[in-house]
Design an enzyme around this catalytic site. Structure first.
Site, PDB file in Angstrom:
ATOM      1  N   SER A 305       0.838  -1.197   0.000  1.00 24.01           N
ATOM      2  CA  SER A 305       0.000   0.000   0.000  1.00 24.01           C
ATOM      3  C   SER A 305       0.878   1.254   0.000  1.00 24.01           C
ATOM      4  CB  SER A 305      -0.934  -0.041   1.220  1.00 24.01           C
ATOM      5  OG  SER A 305      -1.906   0.965   1.178  1.00 24.01           O
ATOM      6  N   ASP A 369      -8.037  -5.144  -6.383  1.00 19.71           N
ATOM      7  CA  ASP A 369      -7.472  -4.197  -5.423  1.00 19.71           C
ATOM      8  C   ASP A 369      -7.582  -2.781  -5.990  1.00 19.71           C
ATOM      9  OD1 ASP A 369      -5.975  -2.730  -3.638  1.00 19.71           O
ATOM     10  OD2 ASP A 369      -4.205  -4.005  -3.727  1.00 19.71           O
ATOM     11  N   HIS A 462      -7.465  -5.585  -1.126  1.00 15.58           N
ATOM     12  CA  HIS A 462      -6.226  -4.888  -0.779  1.00 15.58           C
ATOM     13  C   HIS A 462      -5.552  -5.485   0.459  1.00 15.58           C
ATOM     14  CE1 HIS A 462      -3.317  -1.684  -0.850  1.00 15.58           C
ATOM     15  NE2 HIS A 462      -3.645  -1.256   0.349  1.00 15.58           N
TER      16      HIS A 462
END
Length: 495
Positions: A305, A369, A462
């Site tokens: 991320s 994602d 995610h």
């Protein structure tokens, strides 16, 4: 007039702390000159191609408005988010320590509730989603999947506390813990960036791992970094060539200094009484020290991320400072669910660094994602990925692609496929342990998180679990454009 942005030629910088609600509303109706006269807004675009379409200009203003409003809300919600997050994590750890809800109730009746008092055993919310702390025993040093698997495990561990990370690295991974860091953000005036370093002495050559922490679900500062729509157009070290526009929030988190940008060496404030280390400079210093002591060692940089964005930008600033010696020792950059970090010009600059120094860049994207598909790749925002995408579907089958499918996420064409896939992922969570082994069993928290995917499909995708599974079950892909066939199929690496 001198500003904090004088170190670069062009920029767009917004300061949510300085903006009132009236100021934020003015973004939608006032001219750029009018906004530049306010404390919260600073834009300079000399010599840059202007957006001519009224629709695109309006879209850009709406995005700036949304960014400022989101940051303002996050400023107000900072303490409530942290308190709520502590409550959730404490509750989840109570359940884990007592064998689930039924065990907690029974221990409560007996007066023997086990409390997660030891910091080296207290897991974050991210950790509770996937509790695996060991590498897959079948993936050994020399296996093409080994570095990716180690990188993702390091990225997941970076969400934990120093005590937890140190214990996990030494006791579970059986590797050498180096340090856990918290770094200063000059623009938020506090410590917002975290990273961990450790060394794998079992590999040949020895491998030093640098892992940046990603966005904490209940950390308002991290979310402010993500939604900060500011950008800076940087020049090379000779200030003769533009290298491109880069996401302001990510650069601030990495160690961009107010009014100075990226000097070759950090310049601490004169009146500073407490050490305020900047992420890029401190890690660079530590790497030089470690690599000089071990001439055969190499290092990798990784993150999930937000951590992925910091990882690739770290390599970019090394290139900016012409740190050739370090770049030659960089085995690879491994990012998982990484957002876009700059424009097309910055992408070309990064690809030159990658090619010139033979740096391997592994940008993993799982399924739907949503984070790798943000910020938008359009005329309003200009952000673009560079380098191939190592894309894996929900069966963990991989392809090397120029761009992941549905690149801006919100395409109407993909609405039904996204929800069908989210439903399949819930079904898969029940059958995967029987298909691949008991270590792939999902706990109740992860399955509840999958349910969120029925509302926002890209959010559940995610999570760290699927990226851990990708590095274990997925195709071993070679991230070079030379290894793409005409139909975009992956070429598997042969050892």
């Amino acid at each position: 007039m001198a500003t904090d942005e004088d170190f670069c030629k062009n920029f767009l910088v917004v300061h949510a702390k300085e903006a009132s609600l009236y100021d934020i509303a003015c973004v939608l109706i006032c001219s750029t000159n009018s906004l530049n006269n306010r404390n919260f807004y600073n834009e300079k675009c000399d010599g840059m191609e202007e957006i001519e379409s009224t629709r695109e200009k309006l879209s850009q203003r709406w995005l700036i408005f949304a960014s400022l409003l989101a940051q303002k809300i996050l400023i107000w919600a900072n303490k409530p988010m942290a308190q709520f997050g502590l409550f959730i994590e404490t509750w989840l750890n109570l359940l884990s320590c007592n064998g689930g809800l039924f065990g907690l109730l029974m221990n409560r009746i007996r007066g023997k509730v086990v409390k997660p008092e030891s910091p080296e055993k207290f897991m974050s919310f991210i950790g509770e989603l996937d509790k695996r702390l060991k590498l897959d025993a079948s993936i050994e040093t020399g296996d093409g999947r080994y570095n990716s698997s180690l990188a993702m495990m390091a990225a997941k561990l970076s969400y934990e506390s120093k005590e937890f990370v140190e214990a996990a690295i030494q006791d579970q991974l059986k590797m050498d813990f180096i340090d856990f860091y918290e770094f200063w953000n000059d623009y938020q005036d506090k410590f917002t960036t975290y990273a961990t370093m450790f060394q794998d002495s079992t590999s040949d050559p020895n491998l030093i791992v640098v892992a940046f922490r990603g966005t904490g679900p209940f950390n308002a500062s991290d979310w402010m970094t993500d939604v900060d729509i500011s950008w800076y157009e940087l020049e090379d070290i000779t200030q003769t060539k533009t290298i491109g526009r880069i996401h302001g929030g990510f650069m601030k988190a990495l160690g961009l200094q107010k009014g100075k940008g990226w000097p070759s060496e950090p310049e601490p404030p004169q009146d500073q009484t407490v050490e305020h280390p900047f992420a890029y400079y401190k890690i660079r210093e530590k790497l030089k020290e470690l690599l000089e002591r071990n001439p055969n060692a190499k290092f990798i940089v990784t993150g999930h991320s937000l951590g992925g964005a910091l990882a690739i930008l770290f390599a970019g600033v090394l290139g900016l400072h012409e740190e050739t010696w370090l770049l030659k020792r960089l085995e690879g950059v491994y990012t998982f669910g990484q957002p876009r970090v700059g424009d097309e010009s910055f992408g070309r600059y990064m690809m030159k660094i990658i090619k010139d120094h033979n740096v391997r860049y592994f940008r993993y994207v799982y399924g739907n994602d949503m984070v790798p598909r943000l910020p938008y790749d359009d005329r309003s925002l200009f952000f673009k990925h560079f380098g191939p995408s190592l894309y894996f579907n929900s069966f963990y089958n991989g392809k090397v692609m120029e761009e992941e499918p549905n690149k801006n996420y919100f395409s109407l064409v993909w609405v039904i496929p996204k929800y069908l896939n989210a439903f399949w992922e819930i079904i898969r969570s029940f059958i995967l342990p029987y298909w691949k082994g008991k270590e792939y069993k999902e706990n109740h928290i992860e399955r509840f998180f999958r349910m969120v995917g029925l509302i926002i499909p890209g959010l559940a995708a995610h999570g760290p679990k699927d990226y851990i599974d990708v590095t274990r079950l997925g195709t071993d892909l070679v991230p070079t454009m030379l290894n793409m066939t005409n139909d975009g199929q992956a070429v598997q690496k042969k050892d």
